[in-house]
Design a protein around this motif. Structure first.
Motif, PDB file in Angstrom:
ATOM      1  N   ALA A  16     -96.409  56.933 -27.242  1.00  0.00           N
ATOM      2  CA  ALA A  16     -97.408  56.873 -28.076  1.00  0.00           C
ATOM      3  C   ALA A  16     -97.120  56.892 -29.513  1.00  0.00           C
ATOM      4  O   ALA A  16     -97.724  56.524 -30.354  1.00  0.00           O
ATOM      5  N   THR A  17     -95.757  57.449 -29.776  1.00  0.00           N
ATOM      6  CA  THR A  17     -95.299  57.363 -31.176  1.00  0.00           C
ATOM      7  C   THR A  17     -94.695  56.189 -31.608  1.00  0.00           C
ATOM      8  O   THR A  17     -94.434  56.173 -32.796  1.00  0.00           O
ATOM      9  N   GLY A  18     -94.365  55.386 -30.674  1.00  0.00           N
ATOM     10  CA  GLY A  18     -93.789  54.070 -31.038  1.00  0.00           C
ATOM     11  C   GLY A  18     -92.775  53.765 -29.918  1.00  0.00           C
ATOM     12  O   GLY A  18     -92.191  54.599 -29.062  1.00  0.00           O
ATOM     13  N   PRO A  19     -92.133  52.614 -29.772  1.00  0.00           N
ATOM     14  CA  PRO A  19     -91.127  52.154 -28.831  1.00  0.00           C
ATOM     15  C   PRO A  19     -89.923  53.154 -28.781  1.00  0.00           C
ATOM     16  O   PRO A  19     -89.487  53.537 -30.050  1.00  0.00           O
ATOM     17  N   LYS A  20     -89.384  53.135 -27.840  1.00  0.00           N
ATOM     18  CA  LYS A  20     -88.233  54.249 -27.669  1.00  0.00           C
ATOM     19  C   LYS A  20     -87.320  53.385 -26.738  1.00  0.00           C
ATOM     20  O   LYS A  20     -87.581  52.727 -25.967  1.00  0.00           O
ATOM     21  N   GLN A  50     -94.329  49.051 -20.828  1.00  0.00           N
ATOM     22  CA  GLN A  50     -93.966  47.918 -21.052  1.00  0.00           C
ATOM     23  C   GLN A  50     -92.490  47.763 -21.423  1.00  0.00           C
ATOM     24  O   GLN A  50     -92.100  48.542 -22.466  1.00  0.00           O
ATOM     25  N   ARG A  51     -91.891  47.136 -20.639  1.00  0.00           N
ATOM     26  CA  ARG A  51     -90.334  46.973 -21.161  1.00  0.00           C
ATOM     27  C   ARG A  51     -89.961  45.719 -22.186  1.00  0.00           C
ATOM     28  O   ARG A  51     -90.565  44.830 -21.935  1.00  0.00           O
ATOM     29  N   GLU A  52     -89.368  46.114 -23.380  1.00  0.00           N
ATOM     30  CA  GLU A  52     -88.738  45.340 -24.210  1.00  0.00           C
ATOM     31  C   GLU A  52     -87.523  45.110 -24.076  1.00  0.00           C
ATOM     32  O   GLU A  52     -86.639  46.046 -24.681  1.00  0.00           O
ATOM     33  N   GLY A  53     -86.865  43.890 -23.747  1.00  0.00           N
ATOM     34  CA  GLY A  53     -85.428  43.920 -24.112  1.00  0.00           C
ATOM     35  C   GLY A  53     -84.860  44.456 -22.834  1.00  0.00           C
ATOM     36  O   GLY A  53     -85.431  44.921 -21.916  1.00  0.00           O
ATOM     37  N   VAL A  54     -83.423  44.987 -22.811  1.00  0.00           N
ATOM     38  CA  VAL A  54     -83.053  45.631 -21.801  1.00  0.00           C
ATOM     39  C   VAL A  54     -83.364  47.020 -21.403  1.00  0.00           C
ATOM     40  O   VAL A  54     -83.623  47.397 -20.655  1.00  0.00           O
ATOM     41  N   HIS A  55     -83.310  47.958 -22.598  1.00  0.00           N
ATOM     42  CA  HIS A  55     -83.462  49.331 -22.386  1.00  0.00           C
ATOM     43  C   HIS A  55     -84.478  50.007 -23.624  1.00  0.00           C
ATOM     44  O   HIS A  55     -84.375  50.828 -23.857  1.00  0.00           O
ATOM     45  N   HIS A  56     -85.355  49.027 -23.884  1.00  0.00           N
ATOM     46  CA  HIS A  56     -86.706  49.357 -24.907  1.00  0.00           C
ATOM     47  C   HIS A  56     -87.777  49.433 -24.096  1.00  0.00           C
ATOM     48  O   HIS A  56     -88.015  48.386 -23.510  1.00  0.00           O
ATOM     49  N   TYR A  57     -88.791  50.427 -24.489  1.00  0.00           N
ATOM     50  CA  TYR A  57     -89.687  50.574 -23.907  1.00  0.00           C
ATOM     51  C   TYR A  57     -91.110  50.713 -24.849  1.00  0.00           C
ATOM     52  O   TYR A  57     -90.761  51.532 -25.937  1.00  0.00           O
ATOM     53  N   ARG A  58     -92.232  50.346 -24.814  1.00  0.00           N
ATOM     54  CA  ARG A  58     -93.487  50.451 -25.186  1.00  0.00           C
ATOM     55  C   ARG A  58     -94.595  51.003 -24.272  1.00  0.00           C
ATOM     56  O   ARG A  58     -94.428  50.789 -23.039  1.00  0.00           O
ATOM     57  N   LEU A  59     -95.563  51.362 -24.825  1.00  0.00           N
ATOM     58  CA  LEU A  59     -96.886  51.460 -24.294  1.00  0.00           C
ATOM     59  C   LEU A  59     -97.301  50.185 -23.629  1.00  0.00           C
ATOM     60  O   LEU A  59     -97.352  49.196 -23.887  1.00  0.00           O
ATOM     61  N   GLY A  60     -97.797  50.390 -22.192  1.00  0.00           N
ATOM     62  CA  GLY A  60     -98.427  49.116 -21.711  1.00  0.00           C
ATOM     63  C   GLY A  60     -99.833  48.881 -21.604  1.00  0.00           C
ATOM     64  O   GLY A  60    -100.607  49.730 -22.284  1.00  0.00           O
TER      65      GLY A  60
END
Length: 249
Positions: A16-20, A50-60
């Motif tokens: 919730a604080t941003g993609p990690k 929700q996955r972004e790229g290979v190993h980056h994640y954000r809220l879905g």
């Protein structure tokens, strides 16, 4: 508490604080990356992550859907109850809650005066659009084209010497309400009662209801009524927060 559920909720809170990255998230819950990956895959399958790229994640998107459903299902009558009841208890005057539904303003809740003189309004009763404070508050929030359309459609029956009787005067009054943040009924509906009302806002800042305080003139003059305005505005603000509104200051 389920350890896996606790870790998953912690991951959602962190996102919730941003993609990690996977590594950052593993550090937050202090487990190996393989364990974090399993949790993220489960959350991803339910669209909470929700996955972004290979190993980056954000809220879905599922979280936004749930949030919107929760806000839509909040009953403004129930959410505003404590704030309105407290105002009634502090002042002893009649407190109304009204909403705009299908072109009509309806009283959806009422807290009776504790003074000997009481109002005979009731829940479910329609409030005249052109001469009640709650209606002015609710209609002032409409988009300008709709405000003009409604103003032109009103039958301006003069109920007292103070009743607004023309569309232009009414539109000017709605502009004043939008600027001031509150509305008054200065003996416009009934010549022995005056009223002040304020907006209750929802999560997007829209006016979802209006709260008013009504007092017979023999109990309190108009200046005295306006003296309660800060308390009314504080009540509307507290009720708005319960309805999902976030103050800017």
């Amino acid at each position: 508490m389920s350890q896996s559920l606790d870790r998953a909720l912690t991951l959602v809170g962190e996102l919730a604080t941003g993609p990690k990255t996977l590594e950052e998230l593993s550090g937050v819950i202090e487990v190996h990356k393989s364990t974090t990956m399993r949790l993220l895959r489960t959350l991803e399958s339910h669209r909470f992550v929700q996955r972004e790229g290979v190993h980056h994640y954000r809220l879905g998107t599922a979280l936004f859907d749930l949030a919107n459903r929760a806000l839509e299902e909040r009953d403004v009558r129930r959410s505003a109850e404590n704030a309105l009841r407290d105002l009634n208890a502090r002042t002893g005057y009649t407190v109304h809650l009204a909403s705009y539904e299908d072109g009509e303003v309806i009283y959806i809740d009422k807290y009776d005066s504790t003074h000997p003189m009481r109002m005979y309004s009731r829940i479910g009763r329609r409030a005249p659009l052109h001469c009640t404070a709650v209606a002015k508050v609710l209609l002032s929030d409409l988009p300008e084209p709709r405000r003009r359309e409604v103003a032109r459609s009103i039958d301006y029956v003069p109920l007292t010497a103070n009743t607004i009787t023309t569309p232009d005067a009414y539109l000017a009054e709605l502009d004043r309400v939008r600027t001031a943040g509150y509305a008054v009924d200065n003996a416009e509906h009934e010549d022995f009662i005056h009223c002040v009302a304020a907006p209750i806002r929802g999560a997007r800042g829209e006016v979802v209801a209006a709260v008013s305080m009504s007092v017979p003139k023999v109990l309190l003059d108009f200046d005295g009524l306006l003296g309660h305005l800060p308390d009314l505005l504080a009540t509307a603000r507290a009720a708005s927060v319960e309805c999902g509104w976030t103050p800017r200051d």
